[in-house]
Design a protein around this motif. Structure first.
Motif, short mmCIF file in Angstrom:
data_model
loop_
_atom_site.label_atom_id
_atom_site.label_comp_id
_atom_site.label_asym_id
_atom_site.label_seq_id
_atom_site.Cartn_x
_atom_site.Cartn_y
_atom_site.Cartn_z
N LEU A 132 61.32 58.49 85.49
CA LEU A 132 61.32 57.06 85.20
C LEU A 132 62.42 56.34 85.98
CD1 LEU A 132 60.27 54.65 83.70
CD2 LEU A 132 61.53 55.37 81.67
N ALA A 133 63.62 56.94 86.03
CA ALA A 133 64.72 56.33 86.76
C ALA A 133 64.39 56.23 88.25
CB ALA A 133 66.00 57.15 86.56
N ALA A 134 63.76 57.26 88.80
CA ALA A 134 63.40 57.25 90.23
C ALA A 134 62.38 56.16 90.53
CB ALA A 134 62.86 58.62 90.64
N LEU A 135 61.44 55.96 89.63
CA LEU A 135 60.44 54.91 89.82
C LEU A 135 61.11 53.53 89.84
CD1 LEU A 135 57.56 56.14 87.45
CD2 LEU A 135 57.44 55.95 89.95
N LEU A 136 62.02 53.30 88.90
CA LEU A 136 62.68 52.00 88.81
C LEU A 136 63.66 51.77 89.95
CD1 LEU A 136 63.42 51.74 84.96
CD2 LEU A 136 61.45 50.88 86.23
N ALA A 137 64.20 52.84 90.51
CA ALA A 137 65.20 52.70 91.57
C ALA A 137 64.59 52.58 92.96
CB ALA A 137 66.15 53.90 91.55
N ASP A 138 63.32 52.91 93.10
CA ASP A 138 62.66 52.89 94.41
C ASP A 138 62.50 51.44 94.90
OD1 ASP A 138 61.03 53.08 96.63
OD2 ASP A 138 59.58 54.44 95.71
N PRO A 139 63.23 51.03 95.94
CA PRO A 139 63.19 49.63 96.37
C PRO A 139 61.85 49.20 96.97
CG PRO A 139 64.44 50.96 97.93
CD PRO A 139 64.14 51.84 96.76
N SER A 140 60.99 50.17 97.29
CA SER A 140 59.68 49.82 97.85
C SER A 140 58.69 49.41 96.76
CB SER A 140 59.12 50.99 98.64
OG SER A 140 58.73 52.06 97.79
N ARG A 141 59.06 49.61 95.51
CA ARG A 141 58.16 49.30 94.40
C ARG A 141 58.62 48.03 93.68
NH1 ARG A 141 55.36 54.12 92.83
NH2 ARG A 141 56.26 56.00 93.74
N ASN A 142 57.68 47.13 93.41
CA ASN A 142 57.96 46.03 92.50
C ASN A 142 57.85 46.56 91.07
OD1 ASN A 142 58.27 44.01 94.49
ND2 ASN A 142 56.06 43.74 94.62
N ILE A 160 66.79 41.65 83.03
CA ILE A 160 67.98 40.87 83.39
C ILE A 160 68.96 41.73 84.19
CG2 ILE A 160 70.06 39.78 82.44
CD1 ILE A 160 68.25 38.70 80.17
N HIS A 161 69.16 42.97 83.75
CA HIS A 161 70.08 43.86 84.45
C HIS A 161 69.50 44.35 85.77
CE1 HIS A 161 72.06 43.86 80.53
NE2 HIS A 161 73.12 44.36 81.13
N LEU A 162 68.21 44.70 85.76
CA LEU A 162 67.61 45.22 86.99
C LEU A 162 67.61 44.17 88.09
CD1 LEU A 162 64.54 47.33 85.74
CD2 LEU A 162 66.76 48.16 86.59
N ARG A 163 67.47 42.90 87.72
CA ARG A 163 67.48 41.83 88.74
C ARG A 163 68.81 41.77 89.48
NH1 ARG A 163 64.91 38.14 84.69
NH2 ARG A 163 62.69 38.10 85.15
N GLN A 164 69.88 42.11 88.79
CA GLN A 164 71.19 42.09 89.46
C GLN A 164 71.40 43.34 90.32
OE1 GLN A 164 74.59 40.48 87.06
NE2 GLN A 164 73.15 40.77 85.38
N ILE A 165 70.60 44.38 90.08
CA ILE A 165 70.75 45.64 90.81
C ILE A 165 69.87 45.67 92.05
CG2 ILE A 165 70.36 48.14 90.66
CD1 ILE A 165 71.01 47.86 87.63
N ARG A 166 68.64 45.13 91.94
CA ARG A 166 67.68 45.22 93.04
C ARG A 166 66.69 44.06 92.96
NH1 ARG A 166 62.62 48.94 92.12
NH2 ARG A 166 61.92 47.10 93.25
N SER A 167 65.96 43.87 94.04
CA SER A 167 64.94 42.82 94.07
C SER A 167 63.61 43.37 93.57
CB SER A 167 64.78 42.28 95.50
OG SER A 167 64.37 43.32 96.37
N GLY A 168 62.63 42.47 93.46
CA GLY A 168 61.28 42.89 93.07
C GLY A 168 61.11 43.19 91.60
N ILE A 169 61.87 42.48 90.75
CA ILE A 169 61.78 42.68 89.30
C ILE A 169 61.10 41.46 88.68
CG2 ILE A 169 63.06 43.09 87.17
CD1 ILE A 169 63.26 45.35 89.24
N TYR A 170 60.04 41.69 87.93
CA TYR A 170 59.27 40.60 87.33
C TYR A 170 59.08 40.83 85.83
CZ TYR A 170 58.15 39.86 92.24
OH TYR A 170 58.24 39.67 93.61
N VAL A 258 67.26 52.39 77.67
CA VAL A 258 67.33 51.30 78.65
C VAL A 258 68.72 51.23 79.29
CG1 VAL A 258 67.46 48.77 78.80
CG2 VAL A 258 65.47 49.87 77.73
N GLU A 259 69.77 51.37 78.49
CA GLU A 259 71.12 51.32 79.06
C GLU A 259 71.37 52.50 80.00
OE1 GLU A 259 74.02 50.90 75.98
OE2 GLU A 259 73.61 48.76 75.73
N ALA A 260 70.85 53.67 79.63
CA ALA A 260 71.00 54.84 80.51
C ALA A 260 70.25 54.60 81.83
CB ALA A 260 70.46 56.09 79.81
N LEU A 261 69.10 53.97 81.76
CA LEU A 261 68.34 53.68 82.98
C LEU A 261 69.09 52.67 83.86
CD1 LEU A 261 64.72 53.44 81.53
CD2 LEU A 261 65.54 55.13 83.18
#
Length: 302
Positions: A132-142, A160-170, A258-261
């Motif tokens: 799950l972490a790898a899926l969320l961290a992959d910048p090629s994936r929205n 909210i947190h993922l938006r500050q870490i990477r783009s492509g978060i909806y 969620v916090e661990a992710l």
């Protein structure tokens, strides 16, 4: 070979998976058929299940016994009980709660949450978390996120947190009228993360099915052991403990996950995360009406 020791409170799904190493080839066919459309395949008649799997009725009976049921009818009774458990409201749960001592209410309640956290470490494997972490961290994936009536607050917190870490978060709107816009934007490589706990949201089930059939994006459902109907269309299912023995289910395990992710995803490429946070803060602090010097002065006075 020693029989599997099944915990009474475990679901049929869990028992099937725990018994996997002891199943014969025929029994694995039965297990796969049940898990593929859980629990509905097992609620068909034994004759229908036999025809679907190509396995004899006596083999199904032996399989049912191996997972700790006293016959096919007992299997179906337990599955129906699971379905009912997934629809229990706080009013229902209040009637069977284990009272928290009011003299030390906070300490006792925290102890219950600690037990829930420990249970999570036993039900969610490290491998599952890593995927799950790898899926969320992959910048090629929205990444698209949504939850139910209450659990959408968890989806919002993560987005909210993922938006500050990477783009492509909806974060998908809670208004279904706007869902087609998000669905049409999804690509096959994208990830859809849905949160849905008991008293499940029927619309999330339909959304997950639509995405799986029409867009082919990877669907991840975070739910409880009784399983959101949306899990039927999921590529990955994370089943979390939610029962704290009170009228209100706890989301402590969901927040911990969620916090661990958030931490894991942020550290997957820390240099990129660091740059994005700096750029993000630079734009946020430069917004009209924000006076950095004035704020610093106020802080100095306090």
């Amino acid at each position: 070979m020693q029989p599997v020791n099944h915990v009474k409170s475990s679901t049929i799904r869990t028992r099937i998976r725990d018994s996997a190493a002891q199943l014969t080839a025929s029994e694995r066919k039965i297990a796969n058929a049940i898990l593929a459309d859980y629990p509905f395949t097992a609620l068909e008649s034994i004759q229908e299940l036999a025809a679907k799997t190509g396995v004899s009725a006596p083999s199904i009976t032996r399989f049912v016994s191996k997972i700790g049921c006293g016959g096919f009818q007992d299997l179906q009774r337990q599955l129906i009980a699971e379905l009912k458990e997934g629809q229990r409201s706080p009013l229902d749960l209040m009637s069977s709660q284990k009272p928290v001592g009011h003299s030390e209410f906070l300490a006792e309640y925290v102890a219950r949450l600690s037990a829930v956290m420990q249970e999570m470490t036993e039900t969610v494997s490290q491998a599952q978390f890593d995927i799950l972490a790898a899926l969320l961290a992959d910048p090629s994936r929205n990444i698209f996120l949504l939850g139910g009536r209450v659990s959408d607050s968890i989806a919002s917190f993560l987005s909210i947190h993922l938006r500050q870490i990477r783009s492509g978060i909806y974060h998908i709107s809670d208004n279904p009228e706007f869902w087609p816009e998000h669905v049409l934007r999804m690509r096959k490589k994208d990830v859809v993360l849905l949160f849905d706990f008991r008293r499940y949201q029927p619309s999330l089930c339909r959304l997950a099915e639509t995405i799986a059939v029409n867009r082919g994006a990877t669907v991840v459902v975070v739910t409880d052991k009784w399983m959101s109907p949306a899990a039927r269309s999921a590529d990955h299912i994370v089943a979390l403990p939610i029962d704290a023995g009170t009228a209100w289910d706890t989301v402590a395990a969901a927040i911990a996950l969620v916090e661990a992710l958030i931490v894991r995803v942020s550290e997957a490429d820390w240099s990129a995360t660091q740059k994005r946070i700096k750029d993000w803060d630079g734009i946020r602090f430069a917004m009209p009406g924000y006076d950095q010097d004035s704020m610093n002065g106020e802080m100095d006075e306090t």
